[in-house]
Motif scaffolding. Structure first.
Motif, PDB file in Angstrom:
ATOM      1  N   VAL A   6      -3.996  -8.938  -2.609  1.00 27.27           N
ATOM      2  CA  VAL A   6      -3.308  -8.495  -3.826  1.00 27.27           C
ATOM      3  C   VAL A   6      -3.965  -7.214  -4.327  1.00 27.27           C
ATOM      4  O   VAL A   6      -5.184  -7.172  -4.519  1.00 27.27           O
ATOM      5  N   CYS A   7      -3.156  -6.182  -4.554  1.00 27.59           N
ATOM      6  CA  CYS A   7      -3.667  -4.968  -5.188  1.00 27.59           C
ATOM      7  C   CYS A   7      -3.611  -5.173  -6.693  1.00 27.59           C
ATOM      8  O   CYS A   7      -2.531  -5.357  -7.260  1.00 27.59           O
ATOM      9  N   ASP A   8      -4.760  -5.142  -7.318  1.00 24.27           N
ATOM     10  CA  ASP A   8      -4.806  -5.436  -8.755  1.00 24.27           C
ATOM     11  C   ASP A   8      -4.284  -4.288  -9.611  1.00 24.27           C
ATOM     12  O   ASP A   8      -4.031  -4.465 -10.794  1.00 24.27           O
ATOM     13  N   ASP A   9      -4.107  -3.116  -9.026  1.00 24.53           N
ATOM     14  CA  ASP A   9      -3.585  -1.976  -9.784  1.00 24.53           C
ATOM     15  C   ASP A   9      -2.067  -2.008  -9.923  1.00 24.53           C
ATOM     16  O   ASP A   9      -1.536  -1.768 -11.009  1.00 24.53           O
ATOM     17  N   CYS A  10      -1.379  -2.289  -8.798  1.00 25.55           N
ATOM     18  CA  CYS A  10       0.089  -2.180  -8.831  1.00 25.55           C
ATOM     19  C   CYS A  10       0.815  -3.503  -8.670  1.00 25.55           C
ATOM     20  O   CYS A  10       2.035  -3.573  -8.875  1.00 25.55           O
ATOM     21  N   GLY A  11       0.107  -4.574  -8.270  1.00 27.74           N
ATOM     22  CA  GLY A  11       0.755  -5.871  -8.130  1.00 27.74           C
ATOM     23  C   GLY A  11       1.364  -6.132  -6.768  1.00 27.74           C
ATOM     24  O   GLY A  11       1.969  -7.185  -6.548  1.00 27.74           O
TER      25      GLY A  11
END
Length: 270
Positions: A73-78
């Motif tokens: 999961v990329c925590d910046d863009c979801g």
């Protein structure tokens, strides 16, 4: 619960978490959607300890469960996907994520050690991304299947069957509309899995068709043919026992009804 028992359980949980931490490391990943660099938790391959394999390819592990760390999961863009898919996204689909996922995304603070509930949450986030970008049925299928496996670990049969049904629907669509291999499986392994998912979701008679095609194939591997033969025999035994079970149930109902009637009348015959 005594204070001593609670203390022992707490210290045991802490020791277990410390043990798991030693089996994990951070893998640096660059998000293909937004370019953000983040650390994905990963398990050292030497740490895998297999306990058992279920008939639908679910593997049960001891010490630490690799399935818990299967979604990045990329925590910046979801953006989220099963790790084998994560880096493989087209520019068009990346723009779709930016437009439909990112504006609604709220940053998460994930712990160092993942548990089963967090794993389910991350798998569902991955599934949401697959639907938003209209991913192939096979990608949705394996995602649904892994969520079902997590519910199996929780012994939540209702949700397990719910997600097995969705996995079956999408594997069936993938079989007829996608090129092989599907999720790393050849034709006969896919056919076997479809049959097994049918069996597990109560479609036993339909599952026999799929198992039989695998068993009678001249090109399927002996391993998958043996697996299909075992499950086919299991289904046949189940179907043969069903009429007996239904008749026994009816007999029990009739006996119970007679006993109740006799008990009711006996009050007036004393």
């Amino acid at each position: 619960m005594s204070k001593e028992t609670f203390s022992n359980r707490t210290s045991g949980d802490l020791r277990e978490k410390d043990k798991q931490k030693l089996l994990l490391y951070n893998r640096n990943v660059t998000c293909p959607v937004c370019g953000n660099s983040f650390n994905a938790r990963a398990i050292k391959k030497s740490s895998y300890r297999i306990l058992k394999r279920d008939s639908d390819f679910f593997i049960r592990y001891s010490i630490i469960n690799p399935y818990f760390y299967d979604v990045w999961v990329c925590d910046d863009c979801g953006y989220a996907a099963i790790k084998n898919d994560f880096l493989h996204i087209s520019d068009y689909d990346a723009d779709t994520v930016k437009n439909k996922i990112t504006p609604k995304w709220h940053s998460k603070n994930y712990p160092d050690i993942y548990d089963i509930d967090l794993a389910i949450q991350r798998y569902k986030l991955s599934l949401l991304n697959y639907y938003v970008i209209d991913a192939r049925a096979s990608k949705k299928a394996i995602n649904f299947l892994k969520i079902a496996w997590m519910y199996r670990l929780k012994e939540d049969n209702k949700n397990e069957i719910k997600f097995l049904n969705q996995a079956l629907k999408n594997f069936n669509a993938a079989y007829y509309n996608e090129s092989l291999p599907i999720c790393g499986m050849d034709r006969f392994t896919t056919m076997y899995l479809i049959g097994e998912l049918m069996r597990r979701t109560g479609k036993e008679e339909d599952s026999l068709t799929w198992f039989s095609q695998v068993v009678t194939s001249t090109t399927a591997s002996s391993k998958i043919k043996n697996m299909a033969r075992d499950q086919k025999n299991l289904v046949k035994d189940s179907l043969e026992n069903k009429p007996h079970a239904e008749n026994q149930y009816q007999q029990d109902e009739d006996t119970s009804r007679k006993n109740k009637t006799h008990g009711f009348l006996s009050k007036f015959l004393k």
